[in-house]
Design an enzyme around this catalytic site. Structure first.
Site, PDB file in Angstrom:
ATOM      1  N   ASP A  34       0.878  -1.169   0.000  1.00 28.25           N
ATOM      2  CA  ASP A  34       0.000   0.000   0.000  1.00 28.25           C
ATOM      3  C   ASP A  34       0.917   1.222   0.000  1.00 28.25           C
ATOM      4  O   ASP A  34       1.929   1.236   0.705  1.00 28.25           O
ATOM      5  CB  ASP A  34      -0.872  -0.023   1.267  1.00 28.25           C
ATOM      6  CG  ASP A  34      -2.058   0.917   1.181  1.00 28.25           C
ATOM      7  OD1 ASP A  34      -3.193   0.447   1.318  1.00 28.25           O
ATOM      8  OD2 ASP A  34      -1.850   2.134   0.982  1.00 28.25           O
ATOM      9  N   LEU A  36       0.014   4.075   1.088  1.00 23.21           N
ATOM     10  CA  LEU A  36      -0.488   4.878   2.211  1.00 23.21           C
ATOM     11  C   LEU A  36      -0.970   6.265   1.780  1.00 23.21           C
ATOM     12  O   LEU A  36      -1.001   7.187   2.590  1.00 23.21           O
ATOM     13  CB  LEU A  36       0.561   4.982   3.332  1.00 23.21           C
ATOM     14  CG  LEU A  36       0.945   3.656   3.998  1.00 23.21           C
ATOM     15  CD1 LEU A  36       1.960   3.872   5.120  1.00 23.21           C
ATOM     16  CD2 LEU A  36      -0.265   2.925   4.562  1.00 23.21           C
ATOM     17  N   THR A  38      -4.064   6.916   0.750  1.00 18.65           N
ATOM     18  CA  THR A  38      -5.345   7.023   1.462  1.00 18.65           C
ATOM     19  C   THR A  38      -5.434   5.964   2.554  1.00 18.65           C
ATOM     20  O   THR A  38      -6.250   6.084   3.449  1.00 18.65           O
ATOM     21  CB  THR A  38      -6.547   6.860   0.498  1.00 18.65           C
ATOM     22  OG1 THR A  38      -6.452   5.599  -0.149  1.00 18.65           O
ATOM     23  CG2 THR A  38      -6.571   7.957  -0.537  1.00 18.65           C
ATOM     24  N   ASP A  59       4.422   1.915  -3.860  1.00 16.99           N
ATOM     25  CA  ASP A  59       3.490   2.323  -4.898  1.00 16.99           C
ATOM     26  C   ASP A  59       3.597   1.307  -6.038  1.00 16.99           C
ATOM     27  O   ASP A  59       4.700   0.861  -6.369  1.00 16.99           O
ATOM     28  CB  ASP A  59       3.874   3.720  -5.401  1.00 16.99           C
ATOM     29  CG  ASP A  59       2.754   4.319  -6.208  1.00 16.99           C
ATOM     30  OD1 ASP A  59       2.112   5.261  -5.708  1.00 16.99           O
ATOM     31  OD2 ASP A  59       2.500   3.830  -7.335  1.00 16.99           O
ATOM     32  N   ALA A  82      -6.037  -1.564  -4.631  1.00 18.04           N
ATOM     33  CA  ALA A  82      -5.444  -0.219  -4.716  1.00 18.04           C
ATOM     34  C   ALA A  82      -6.015   0.548  -5.901  1.00 18.04           C
ATOM     35  O   ALA A  82      -5.910   0.104  -7.041  1.00 18.04           O
ATOM     36  CB  ALA A  82      -3.926  -0.356  -4.863  1.00 18.04           C
ATOM     37  N   SER A 125     -16.470  -1.778 -10.207  1.00 20.40           N
ATOM     38  CA  SER A 125     -17.472  -0.884  -9.629  1.00 20.40           C
ATOM     39  C   SER A 125     -18.750  -0.875 -10.449  1.00 20.40           C
ATOM     40  O   SER A 125     -18.718  -1.044 -11.676  1.00 20.40           O
ATOM     41  CB  SER A 125     -16.869   0.515  -9.624  1.00 20.40           C
ATOM     42  OG  SER A 125     -17.864   1.458  -9.368  1.00 20.40           O
ATOM     43  N   TYR A 152     -13.662   7.652 -13.730  1.00 18.53           N
ATOM     44  CA  TYR A 152     -13.492   6.594 -12.724  1.00 18.53           C
ATOM     45  C   TYR A 152     -14.081   5.276 -13.232  1.00 18.53           C
ATOM     46  O   TYR A 152     -13.416   4.233 -13.250  1.00 18.53           O
ATOM     47  CB  TYR A 152     -14.159   7.012 -11.398  1.00 18.53           C
ATOM     48  CG  TYR A 152     -14.300   5.859 -10.444  1.00 18.53           C
ATOM     49  CD1 TYR A 152     -13.178   5.286  -9.844  1.00 18.53           C
ATOM     50  CD2 TYR A 152     -15.551   5.300 -10.167  1.00 18.53           C
ATOM     51  CE1 TYR A 152     -13.302   4.194  -9.001  1.00 18.53           C
ATOM     52  CE2 TYR A 152     -15.681   4.212  -9.327  1.00 18.53           C
ATOM     53  CZ  TYR A 152     -14.560   3.665  -8.751  1.00 18.53           C
ATOM     54  OH  TYR A 152     -14.686   2.575  -7.926  1.00 18.53           O
ATOM     55  N   LYS A 156     -12.140   1.663 -14.548  1.00 15.50           N
ATOM     56  CA  LYS A 156     -12.421   0.323 -14.037  1.00 15.50           C
ATOM     57  C   LYS A 156     -12.834  -0.618 -15.178  1.00 15.50           C
ATOM     58  O   LYS A 156     -12.417  -1.780 -15.217  1.00 15.50           O
ATOM     59  CB  LYS A 156     -13.536   0.382 -12.979  1.00 15.50           C
ATOM     60  CG  LYS A 156     -13.079   1.002 -11.672  1.00 15.50           C
ATOM     61  CD  LYS A 156     -12.114   0.071 -10.943  1.00 15.50           C
ATOM     62  CE  LYS A 156     -11.671   0.608  -9.607  1.00 15.50           C
ATOM     63  NZ  LYS A 156     -10.706  -0.263  -8.924  1.00 15.50           N
ATOM     64  N   GLY A 302     -21.629  14.017 -13.013  1.00 20.74           N
ATOM     65  CA  GLY A 302     -21.229  12.607 -13.139  1.00 20.74           C
ATOM     66  C   GLY A 302     -22.045  11.643 -12.298  1.00 20.74           C
ATOM     67  O   GLY A 302     -21.717  10.467 -12.207  1.00 20.74           O
ATOM     68  N   ASP A 303     -23.103  12.119 -11.647  1.00 24.19           N
ATOM     69  CA  ASP A 303     -23.921  11.259 -10.783  1.00 24.19           C
ATOM     70  C   ASP A 303     -25.068  10.598 -11.542  1.00 24.19           C
ATOM     71  O   ASP A 303     -25.952  11.292 -12.044  1.00 24.19           O
ATOM     72  CB  ASP A 303     -24.578  12.114  -9.675  1.00 24.19           C
ATOM     73  CG  ASP A 303     -23.783  12.140  -8.388  1.00 24.19           C
ATOM     74  OD1 ASP A 303     -22.781  11.414  -8.297  1.00 24.19           O
ATOM     75  OD2 ASP A 303     -24.189  12.888  -7.491  1.00 24.19           O
TER      76      ASP A 303
HETATM   77  C1  UD1 Z   1     -19.981   5.304  -5.016  1.00 20.78           C
HETATM   78  C2  UD1 Z   1     -18.510   4.995  -5.022  1.00 20.78           C
HETATM   79  C3  UD1 Z   1     -18.060   4.586  -6.367  1.00 20.78           C
HETATM   80  C4  UD1 Z   1     -18.944   3.449  -6.875  1.00 20.78           C
HETATM   81  C5  UD1 Z   1     -20.418   3.842  -6.811  1.00 20.78           C
HETATM   82  C6  UD1 Z   1     -21.290   2.647  -7.179  1.00 20.78           C
HETATM   83  C7  UD1 Z   1     -17.203   6.277  -3.395  1.00 20.78           C
HETATM   84  C8  UD1 Z   1     -16.409   7.493  -3.134  1.00 20.78           C
HETATM   85  N1  UD1 Z   1     -17.731   6.170  -4.615  1.00 20.78           N
HETATM   86  O1  UD1 Z   1     -20.227   6.457  -5.807  1.00 20.78           O
HETATM   87  O2  UD1 Z   1     -16.734   4.136  -6.271  1.00 20.78           O
HETATM   88  O3  UD1 Z   1     -18.626   3.188  -8.196  1.00 20.78           O
HETATM   89  O4  UD1 Z   1     -20.736   4.209  -5.500  1.00 20.78           O
HETATM   90  O5  UD1 Z   1     -22.645   3.003  -7.192  1.00 20.78           O
HETATM   91  O6  UD1 Z   1     -17.364   5.406  -2.564  1.00 20.78           O
HETATM   92  N2  UD1 Z   1     -24.507  12.550  -1.903  1.00 20.78           N
HETATM   93  C9  UD1 Z   1     -25.087  13.688  -1.377  1.00 20.78           C
HETATM   94  N3  UD1 Z   1     -24.333  14.425  -0.506  1.00 20.78           N
HETATM   95  C10 UD1 Z   1     -23.062  14.089  -0.127  1.00 20.78           C
HETATM   96  C11 UD1 Z   1     -22.491  12.914  -0.688  1.00 20.78           C
HETATM   97  C12 UD1 Z   1     -23.239  12.178  -1.570  1.00 20.78           C
HETATM   98  O7  UD1 Z   1     -26.217  14.046  -1.695  1.00 20.78           O
HETATM   99  O8  UD1 Z   1     -22.430  14.816   0.665  1.00 20.78           O
HETATM  100  C13 UD1 Z   1     -25.314  11.718  -2.818  1.00 20.78           C
HETATM  101  C14 UD1 Z   1     -24.724  11.561  -4.203  1.00 20.78           C
HETATM  102  O9  UD1 Z   1     -25.170  12.569  -5.069  1.00 20.78           O
HETATM  103  C15 UD1 Z   1     -25.246  10.162  -4.587  1.00 20.78           C
HETATM  104  C16 UD1 Z   1     -25.318   9.424  -3.251  1.00 20.78           C
HETATM  105  O10 UD1 Z   1     -25.337  10.432  -2.257  1.00 20.78           O
HETATM  106  O11 UD1 Z   1     -26.534  10.242  -5.068  1.00 20.78           O
HETATM  107  C17 UD1 Z   1     -24.128   8.528  -3.023  1.00 20.78           C
HETATM  108  O12 UD1 Z   1     -22.935   9.274  -3.279  1.00 20.78           O
HETATM  109  P1  UD1 Z   1     -21.492   8.708  -2.882  1.00 20.78           P
HETATM  110  O13 UD1 Z   1     -21.547   8.113  -1.520  1.00 20.78           O
HETATM  111  O14 UD1 Z   1     -20.518   9.804  -3.127  1.00 20.78           O
HETATM  112  O15 UD1 Z   1     -21.294   7.504  -3.871  1.00 20.78           O
HETATM  113  P2  UD1 Z   1     -21.427   7.408  -5.474  1.00 20.78           P
HETATM  114  O16 UD1 Z   1     -21.123   8.678  -6.144  1.00 20.78           O
HETATM  115  O17 UD1 Z   1     -22.723   6.731  -5.738  1.00 20.78           O
END
Ligand code: UD1
Length: 346
Positions: A34, A36, A38, A59, A82, A125, A152, A156, A302-303
């Protein structure tokens, strides 16, 4: 059969939970590498209290050293955790993600094949599925079209394809690829009746919803944002499939033996339950009896709106049975870890 297992990213959040189970429930030899960045040295120390193992700060860019480690320790199995995992960061710094996640994986696979490693268990993922037009009633299965919508997820998917191509021409090299849904929670460990996680998510800049909510509940931060409440869902917020990190880790342990008698394959790991952002925050408030401020802010780039797994394949083929399919327990364990970590009682 006793395996010699290299765990990359074993000091990190998910990797450390897998190592915990390897140490507690198997006799395999474990070597962690690792960098380290994160991951956390304290986690390594905590894990060593369970049973000793080798830890090497390294690394994956340092190819010659990785090669020597595989050779010197007669490694037959790699668990490759990792990686960088933050979607918004991947949009800002795509090159970092392609180098860290994809290029490092290519190099690791090349060395692994050269050194006659037999099995790899790879952390992919749900992000590889991207933004499906319409989610099937019973969730996204492994045959669902892959179409990542951020670097991301693409980093993957590219890694998955490389692993598959390499395994096609190397009969002795097998893989299990796990597509994780939303991993959360911390070590389920009881001292008496008290949930007392020994390890958890400790990366200070973590962005995950449940981590952020537990930071609010422990008063480490004052308030949090909901990224958009105008989505086409029952309460306007996005839907995710939150899975407890110990159940996810258990799938990795099962994969080691699975590959002794089965061919390479890809599995979703989730509970097939969708919860909205608002539901997850309410669960955190309920189990902790703490209130905190939540703002509605704009959508995050990206969500995807709705990401829920179909987990039939892993249950049927691998015999994986989730133990902690309970959003309240996920939130509670995350909070208890945050409290211990915040108060430095570990
Ligand atoms: C997460 C993973 C990603 C994985 C995906 C699978 C992390 C950092 N990312 O992404 O590796 O591919 O799940 O589904 O673990 N949200 C809020 N407020 C916040 C944080 C988040 O509203 O402060 C919302 C986000 O818009 C999202 C949901 O909560 O709708 C989950 O977000 P998050 O926990 O960041 O995970 P993902 O982006 O889904």
């Amino acid at each position: 059969m006793k395996n010699n297992i290299l765990v990359t990213g074993g000091a990190g959040y998910i990797g450390s939970h897998a190592v915990k189970q390897l140490l507690e429930t198997t006799k395999h030899n474990i070597i962690i590498v690792d960098n380290l960045s994160t991951g956390n040295l304290k986690t390594i120390k905590t894990l060593k209290l369970i049973r000793d193992f080798k830890f090497i700060k390294l690394d994956l860019k340092e190819l010659d050293k990785v090669k020597s480690i595989l050779k010197d320790n007669n490694i037959d199995t790699i668990m490759h955790f990792a990686a960088k995992i933050i979607v918004p960061e991947s949009i800002k710094n795509p090159i970092d993600y392609y180098i860290n996640n994809t290029v490092n994986t290519i190099n690791l696979i090349k060395i692994a094949v050269d050194m006659k490693v037999k099995k790899i268990i790879f952390s992919s993922s749900a992000a590889v599925y991207g933004e499906p037009d319409k989610i099937p009633e019973d969730g996204i299965d492994e045959n669902f079209q892959t179409n990542p919508i951020n670097p991301y997820g693409m980093s993957k998917l590219m890694s998955e394809n490389i692993i598959k191509d390499v395994a096609t021409v190397n009969d002795d090299f097998k893989y299990v690829i796990f597509r994780y849904f939303n991993v959360a929670g911390a070590d389920i460990n009881y001292v008496g009746n008290n949930l007392t996680p020994r390890i958890g998510q400790s990366f200070p800049n973590a962005t995950n919803l449940i981590k952020i909510a537990s930071l609010c509940a422990t008063k480490k931060i004052e308030k949090m944002d909901i990224f958009g409440d105008d989505y086409d869902t029952f309460d306007g917020t996005q839907i995710r499939d939150y899975i407890h990190v110990d159940d996810l880790a258990d799938a990795h342990i099962k994969a080691i033996d699975y590959l002794n008698n089965n061919s390479s394959d890809i599995f979703n790991v989730g509970y097939s339950n969708g919860f909205s952002v608002k539901e997850a925050i309410s669960s955190m408030k309920k189990v902790t009896k703490e209130d905190f401020k939540v703002n509605i802010s704009s959508r995050r780039a990206g969500d995807p709106v709705n990401v829920v797994s179909n987990n039939t394949k892993i249950k049927n083929k691998m015999g994986w049975t989730p133990k902690y399919n309970d959003l309240d327990l996920i939130c509670k364990s995350s909070y208890e870890w945050e409290k211990r970590y915040a108060s430095k009682t570990i």
